[in-house]
Scaffold this active site. Sequence first.
Site, mmCIF file in Angstrom:
data_model
loop_
_atom_site.group_PDB
_atom_site.id
_atom_site.type_symbol
_atom_site.label_atom_id
_atom_site.label_comp_id
_atom_site.label_asym_id
_atom_site.label_seq_id
_atom_site.Cartn_x
_atom_site.Cartn_y
_atom_site.Cartn_z
ATOM 1 N N LYS A 1 0.439 -1.037 -0.051
ATOM 2 C CA LYS A 1 0.385 0.093 0.422
ATOM 3 C C LYS A 1 0.600 1.437 0.239
ATOM 4 O O LYS A 1 0.732 2.194 -0.771
ATOM 5 C CB LYS A 1 -0.838 0.444 1.572
ATOM 6 C CG LYS A 1 -2.260 -1.541 1.235
ATOM 7 C CD LYS A 1 -3.058 0.071 2.479
ATOM 8 C CE LYS A 1 -4.077 -0.915 2.800
ATOM 9 N NZ LYS A 1 -4.652 -0.431 3.916
ATOM 10 N N ASP B 1 -8.664 2.426 3.950
ATOM 11 C CA ASP B 1 -9.648 1.138 4.478
ATOM 12 C C ASP B 1 -9.767 0.892 3.274
ATOM 13 O O ASP B 1 -10.367 1.597 2.623
ATOM 14 C CB ASP B 1 -9.677 1.614 5.731
ATOM 15 C CG ASP B 1 -10.084 -0.219 6.625
ATOM 16 O OD1 ASP B 1 -9.088 -0.653 6.809
ATOM 17 O OD2 ASP B 1 -11.625 -0.396 6.031
HETATM 18 P P1 IMP Z 1 -7.280 -3.337 5.291
HETATM 19 O O1 IMP Z 1 -7.150 -1.768 4.386
HETATM 20 O O2 IMP Z 1 -5.502 -2.625 5.921
HETATM 21 O O3 IMP Z 1 -7.954 -3.806 6.388
HETATM 22 O O4 IMP Z 1 -6.676 -4.545 4.730
HETATM 23 C C1 IMP Z 1 -7.498 -4.442 3.711
HETATM 24 C C2 IMP Z 1 -7.457 -6.307 2.551
HETATM 25 O O5 IMP Z 1 -8.297 -6.508 1.520
HETATM 26 C C3 IMP Z 1 -5.910 -6.780 2.508
HETATM 27 O O6 IMP Z 1 -5.315 -7.174 3.562
HETATM 28 C C4 IMP Z 1 -6.038 -7.294 1.414
HETATM 29 O O7 IMP Z 1 -6.252 -8.431 1.463
HETATM 30 C C5 IMP Z 1 -7.300 -6.526 0.912
HETATM 31 N N1 IMP Z 1 -7.067 -5.635 -0.191
HETATM 32 C C6 IMP Z 1 -6.807 -4.789 -0.185
HETATM 33 N N2 IMP Z 1 -6.743 -3.590 -1.224
HETATM 34 C C7 IMP Z 1 -6.222 -4.596 -1.843
HETATM 35 C C8 IMP Z 1 -5.599 -4.608 -3.359
HETATM 36 O O8 IMP Z 1 -5.062 -3.425 -4.464
HETATM 37 N N3 IMP Z 1 -5.342 -5.395 -3.740
HETATM 38 C C9 IMP Z 1 -5.354 -7.194 -2.859
HETATM 39 N N4 IMP Z 1 -6.063 -7.089 -1.826
HETATM 40 C C10 IMP Z 1 -6.612 -5.425 -1.436
#
Ligand code: IMP
Length: 210
Positions: free
Chosen positions: A13, A72
């Site tokens: 990210k 998020d």
């Molecule tokens: P958080 O935003 O840290 O809660 O994590 C979101 C989760 O969604 C990540 O751990 C991934 O599993 C998934 N995710 C979010 N953005 C992406 C992306 O750009 N590609 C693939 N998976 C994503």
Amino acid sequence: MTELVLATNNANKLREIQAQLALPSVRVLSPREAGVPANFDVEETGETFTENALLKAKAFAAIAHAPVVADDSGLMVHALNGEPGVHSKRWIPGSDHERNMHLLEKLKDQSDREAEFITVLALYLPDTDTAHFFEGRVSGKIGAEERGNAGFGYDPLFIPDGYTQTFAELGEEVKNTLSHRARAVQKLKVFLEAWQEGSDADVSTISRSY
Ligand code: IMP
């Protein structure tokens, strides 16, 4: 020069946002560069992407004492009533690969493969205790098997509309032109440019929950 701290320990990210947020007048700092301990983590107890993004932004700002941007994100699968959604990161214990296998298993025999990635970015300004939110979405389909090595999370399964390859096959450069995160960052950039010029007219913020 505006300094913004990115509230994420997810190296993928961080890299994507740093590449997308390239503005001459903005310096994007990693948590470590802003003095946030490497193991600092925030429990995502919110029920919406907006709540979780704000939770993370405020928690990092309390340590960094600077404007913070938190991301998020999640994958919403139509045939699963929007799951895993806000639970995308910890849908089932294990690795990204194991979550991808779980998703394929759940969609076994399912002809509806439609899905959407969503990102909500929260920009939190500790000086004024205000927050602005920026949303990006991209629609696509869940493939039949994992394909490609780039990216992270569900990238090996997600085929954006208009393409035949997954995000993991398309690679970060292409993903950064059309992803949910890229679309949210684009709105943040418009806001930052207006903000730096001292005008907050015509900025693409959202404040609703979903
Ligand atoms: P958080 O935003 O840290 O809660 O994590 C979101 C989760 O969604 C990540 O751990 C991934 O599993 C998934 N995710 C979010 N953005 C992406 C992306 O750009 N590609 C693939 N998976 C994503």
